[in-house]
Design a protein around this motif. Structure first.
Motif, PDB file in Angstrom:
ATOM      1  N   PRO A  67       0.833  -1.206   0.000  1.00  0.00           N
ATOM      2  CA  PRO A  67       0.000   0.000   0.000  1.00  0.00           C
ATOM      3  C   PRO A  67       0.864   1.251   0.000  1.00  0.00           C
ATOM      4  O   PRO A  67       1.956   1.271   0.573  1.00  0.00           O
ATOM      5  CB  PRO A  67      -0.809  -0.128   1.295  1.00  0.00           C
ATOM      6  CG  PRO A  67       0.043  -0.978   2.181  1.00  0.00           C
ATOM      7  CD  PRO A  67       0.759  -1.936   1.278  1.00  0.00           C
ATOM      8  N   LEU A  68       0.363   2.296  -0.624  1.00  0.00           N
ATOM      9  CA  LEU A  68       1.095   3.556  -0.742  1.00  0.00           C
ATOM     10  C   LEU A  68       0.269   4.696  -0.164  1.00  0.00           C
ATOM     11  O   LEU A  68      -0.957   4.728  -0.324  1.00  0.00           O
ATOM     12  CB  LEU A  68       1.411   3.857  -2.212  1.00  0.00           C
ATOM     13  CG  LEU A  68       2.188   2.794  -2.987  1.00  0.00           C
ATOM     14  CD1 LEU A  68       2.252   3.163  -4.463  1.00  0.00           C
ATOM     15  CD2 LEU A  68       3.590   2.616  -2.410  1.00  0.00           C
ATOM     16  N   SER A  69       0.941   5.616   0.473  1.00  0.00           N
ATOM     17  CA  SER A  69       0.278   6.803   0.979  1.00  0.00           C
ATOM     18  C   SER A  69      -0.004   7.773  -0.159  1.00  0.00           C
ATOM     19  O   SER A  69       0.782   7.888  -1.104  1.00  0.00           O
ATOM     20  CB  SER A  69       1.170   7.481   2.020  1.00  0.00           C
ATOM     21  OG  SER A  69       0.642   8.738   2.404  1.00  0.00           O
ATOM     22  N   ARG A  70      -1.113   8.471  -0.091  1.00  0.00           N
ATOM     23  CA  ARG A  70      -1.351   9.563  -1.023  1.00  0.00           C
ATOM     24  C   ARG A  70      -0.423  10.708  -0.650  1.00  0.00           C
ATOM     25  O   ARG A  70      -0.080  10.906   0.506  1.00  0.00           O
ATOM     26  CB  ARG A  70      -2.805  10.015  -0.970  1.00  0.00           C
ATOM     27  CG  ARG A  70      -3.773   8.981  -1.528  1.00  0.00           C
ATOM     28  CD  ARG A  70      -5.165   9.552  -1.625  1.00  0.00           C
ATOM     29  NE  ARG A  70      -5.193  10.658  -2.569  1.00  0.00           N
ATOM     30  CZ  ARG A  70      -6.146  11.604  -2.564  1.00  0.00           C
ATOM     31  NH1 ARG A  70      -7.097  11.583  -1.661  1.00  0.00           N
ATOM     32  NH2 ARG A  70      -6.119  12.552  -3.465  1.00  0.00           N
ATOM     33  N   ALA A  71      -0.007  11.458  -1.648  1.00  0.00           N
ATOM     34  CA  ALA A  71       0.984  12.497  -1.411  1.00  0.00           C
ATOM     35  C   ALA A  71       0.561  13.809  -2.041  1.00  0.00           C
ATOM     36  O   ALA A  71      -0.170  13.835  -3.038  1.00  0.00           O
ATOM     37  CB  ALA A  71       2.343  12.074  -1.989  1.00  0.00           C
ATOM     38  N   LYS A  72       1.032  14.891  -1.455  1.00  0.00           N
ATOM     39  CA  LYS A  72       0.882  16.191  -2.084  1.00  0.00           C
ATOM     40  C   LYS A  72       1.886  16.266  -3.224  1.00  0.00           C
ATOM     41  O   LYS A  72       3.060  15.903  -3.049  1.00  0.00           O
ATOM     42  CB  LYS A  72       1.127  17.309  -1.072  1.00  0.00           C
ATOM     43  CG  LYS A  72       0.778  18.691  -1.602  1.00  0.00           C
ATOM     44  CD  LYS A  72       0.733  19.738  -0.484  1.00  0.00           C
ATOM     45  CE  LYS A  72       0.245  21.081  -1.012  1.00  0.00           C
ATOM     46  NZ  LYS A  72       0.114  22.090   0.066  1.00  0.00           N
ATOM     47  N   ILE A  73       1.442  16.730  -4.378  1.00  0.00           N
ATOM     48  CA  ILE A  73       2.268  16.639  -5.587  1.00  0.00           C
ATOM     49  C   ILE A  73       2.766  18.014  -5.993  1.00  0.00           C
ATOM     50  O   ILE A  73       1.962  18.910  -6.298  1.00  0.00           O
ATOM     51  CB  ILE A  73       1.465  16.008  -6.738  1.00  0.00           C
ATOM     52  CG1 ILE A  73       0.866  14.669  -6.311  1.00  0.00           C
ATOM     53  CG2 ILE A  73       2.355  15.820  -7.963  1.00  0.00           C
ATOM     54  CD1 ILE A  73      -0.268  14.204  -7.210  1.00  0.00           C
ATOM     55  N   PHE A  74       4.079  18.177  -5.984  1.00  0.00           N
ATOM     56  CA  PHE A  74       4.706  19.416  -6.424  1.00  0.00           C
ATOM     57  C   PHE A  74       5.437  19.152  -7.741  1.00  0.00           C
ATOM     58  O   PHE A  74       6.136  18.138  -7.886  1.00  0.00           O
ATOM     59  CB  PHE A  74       5.713  19.921  -5.387  1.00  0.00           C
ATOM     60  CG  PHE A  74       5.089  20.361  -4.100  1.00  0.00           C
ATOM     61  CD1 PHE A  74       4.475  21.599  -3.988  1.00  0.00           C
ATOM     62  CD2 PHE A  74       5.108  19.533  -2.977  1.00  0.00           C
ATOM     63  CE1 PHE A  74       3.897  22.006  -2.794  1.00  0.00           C
ATOM     64  CE2 PHE A  74       4.544  19.936  -1.779  1.00  0.00           C
ATOM     65  CZ  PHE A  74       3.932  21.172  -1.679  1.00  0.00           C
ATOM     66  N   CYS A  75       5.283  20.052  -8.689  1.00  0.00           N
ATOM     67  CA  CYS A  75       5.907  19.899 -10.003  1.00  0.00           C
ATOM     68  C   CYS A  75       6.806  21.093 -10.289  1.00  0.00           C
ATOM     69  O   CYS A  75       6.316  22.218 -10.447  1.00  0.00           O
ATOM     70  CB  CYS A  75       4.847  19.768 -11.095  1.00  0.00           C
ATOM     71  SG  CYS A  75       3.796  18.317 -10.920  1.00  0.00           S
ATOM     72  N   ASP A  76       8.108  20.836 -10.310  1.00  0.00           N
ATOM     73  CA  ASP A  76       9.104  21.840 -10.676  1.00  0.00           C
ATOM     74  C   ASP A  76       9.499  21.569 -12.124  1.00  0.00           C
ATOM     75  O   ASP A  76      10.208  20.593 -12.398  1.00  0.00           O
ATOM     76  CB  ASP A  76      10.305  21.750  -9.748  1.00  0.00           C
ATOM     77  CG  ASP A  76      11.347  22.831 -10.023  1.00  0.00           C
ATOM     78  OD1 ASP A  76      11.303  23.428 -11.115  1.00  0.00           O
ATOM     79  OD2 ASP A  76      12.205  23.065  -9.159  1.00  0.00           O
ATOM     80  N   VAL A  77       9.032  22.396 -13.039  1.00  0.00           N
ATOM     81  CA  VAL A  77       9.280  22.169 -14.462  1.00  0.00           C
ATOM     82  C   VAL A  77      10.780  22.155 -14.763  1.00  0.00           C
ATOM     83  O   VAL A  77      11.244  21.405 -15.621  1.00  0.00           O
ATOM     84  CB  VAL A  77       8.547  23.230 -15.310  1.00  0.00           C
ATOM     85  CG1 VAL A  77       8.921  23.101 -16.778  1.00  0.00           C
ATOM     86  CG2 VAL A  77       7.044  23.088 -15.142  1.00  0.00           C
ATOM     87  N   ALA A  78      11.555  22.973 -14.054  1.00  0.00           N
ATOM     88  CA  ALA A  78      13.005  22.995 -14.262  1.00  0.00           C
ATOM     89  C   ALA A  78      13.629  21.656 -13.877  1.00  0.00           C
ATOM     90  O   ALA A  78      14.559  21.174 -14.538  1.00  0.00           O
ATOM     91  CB  ALA A  78      13.628  24.131 -13.453  1.00  0.00           C
TER      92      ALA A  78
END
Length: 351
Positions: free
Chosen positions: A140-151
């Motif tokens: 099982p995996l925890s749900r996570a807050k997703i941050f996207c750094d395009v660089a």
């Protein structure tokens, strides 16, 4: 092993239920760390891999930071950190993200991820495959807050573009398989031009796959050959599909050696699905009836590929420099028995 007492064991197939809260937050890696730190308490475990370690090195200076660089796919080193860890932030590829989300699920702490790959693999899904002490486990995996750094994603953005092309091919494959009588839930239609659009489109594909959509045998071929680009897979499979629907004819008296093929692919012979004579004849009739509408469709997909990014000539160059591509494609029906190549193999056209 001490950790085994704390690991929820399961043999369940990944359900990957996607929820409306799986939002993407586009910002710099520094801003992502600052935001996550402000939302959490206790020590923060920062997880990175060999490629993203330099980009996340600044986080180690935080007073609350504990940093771990994963050398490989094994998640076991994460469980040596103190119990005072109250949150985990991971930046990296699929293996690092899955390991961190597994750790967060076991420790029941908040989790955030910053994928270094625009394909967003390892970001979504309730279950995933993680190595623990050298053994693969479905956990099982925890749900996570997703941050996207395009660089951070920029070096691999071409692969994310290629995945969108493979998704178009997968949707075609699902329609072709439906014509032969096999139901496959199609991936969502996802397109993008700018870097942010490409990442969002790939995230939509991940959610679609997690919800049970057919990822296509291109996805299986990419994982079989991780050192080659997804563009190679796209051009190779699209060329095969074009040839099949353009001029492929069943070889009536050429029966594939299924046992030898299974041995060469390293899979059990019992896993191979062999059609009956009646099924073979039905598929041959369907091929002739549907050839005229399926061929233009795959040709249109090939014409729509962004040649400025990866040309056919580049693909042919990589083919010459990396032996075994043809062998990988020939054994794809054994590794992905639900795909279109399995139908092509049964007609005696993959040997």
């Amino acid at each position: 092993m001490q950790i085994a007492e704390r690991v929820p064991m399961t043999n369940a197939v990944e359900t990957g239920k996607a929820e409306d809260g799986d939002e993407l937050h586009f910002c710099s890696l520094a801003d992502a760390v600052a935001e996550f730190a402000a939302e959490t308490a206790g020590k923060i475990l920062f997880v990175s891999d060999g490629e993203t370690c330099p980009a996340l090195a600044f986080a180690a200076r935080l007073k609350r930071a504990i940093s771990v660089v994963l050398d490989g796919a094994d998640a076991l080193p994460l469980f040596s950190v103190p119990d005072t860890v109250g949150a985990v932030f991971a930046a990296g590829g699929e293996e690092a993200l899955l390991a961190a989300r597994f750790f967060a699920a076991v420790r029941r702490v908040p989790c955030a991820v910053a994928p270094s790959d625009g394909t967003c693999y390892g970001v979504f899904g309730d279950m995933g495959s993680v190595f623990l002490d050298g053994a693969p486990m479905n956990v099982p995996l925890s749900r996570a807050k997703i941050f996207c750094d395009v660089a951070l994603m920029a070096p691999r953005l071409d692969e994310a573009r290629a995945r969108l092309m493979l998704a178009r091919l997968a949707r075609f494959e699902a329609r072709a398989l439906s014509a032969f009588g096999f139901h496959r839930t199609q991936l969502c239609a996802a397109e993008g031009e700018t870097a942010e659009e490409i990442v969002r489109a790939n995230a939509a594909l991940c959610r679609s796959e997690a919800a049970g959509a057919w990822p296509g045998e291109g996805a299986a071929l990419v994982r079989l050959r991780p050192k080659l680009t997804a563009f190679c897979t796209f051009f190779e499979l699209s060329a095969l599909y074009t040839a099949f629907f353009g001029c492929g004819r069943p070889r009536k008296y050429a029966v594939p050696d299924y046992a030898a093929r299974a041995e060469r692919a390293g899979v059990g012979y019992g896993e191979v699905r062999i059609p009956t004579a009646e099924e073979y004849a039905r598929r041959a009739l369907i091929l002739e009836r549907r050839r005229s509408d399926l061929l233009p469709e795959v040709q249109a997909i090939v014409r729509g590929a962004p040649q400025k990014t990866r040309s056919v000539l580049t693909f042919l160059k990589e083919t010459r420099e990396n032996g075994g591509i043809s062998d990988a494609l020939r054994t794809l029906p054994e590794h992905c028995p639900d795909g279109l190549c399995a139908v092509i193999r049964d007609f005696g056209l993959m040997d």
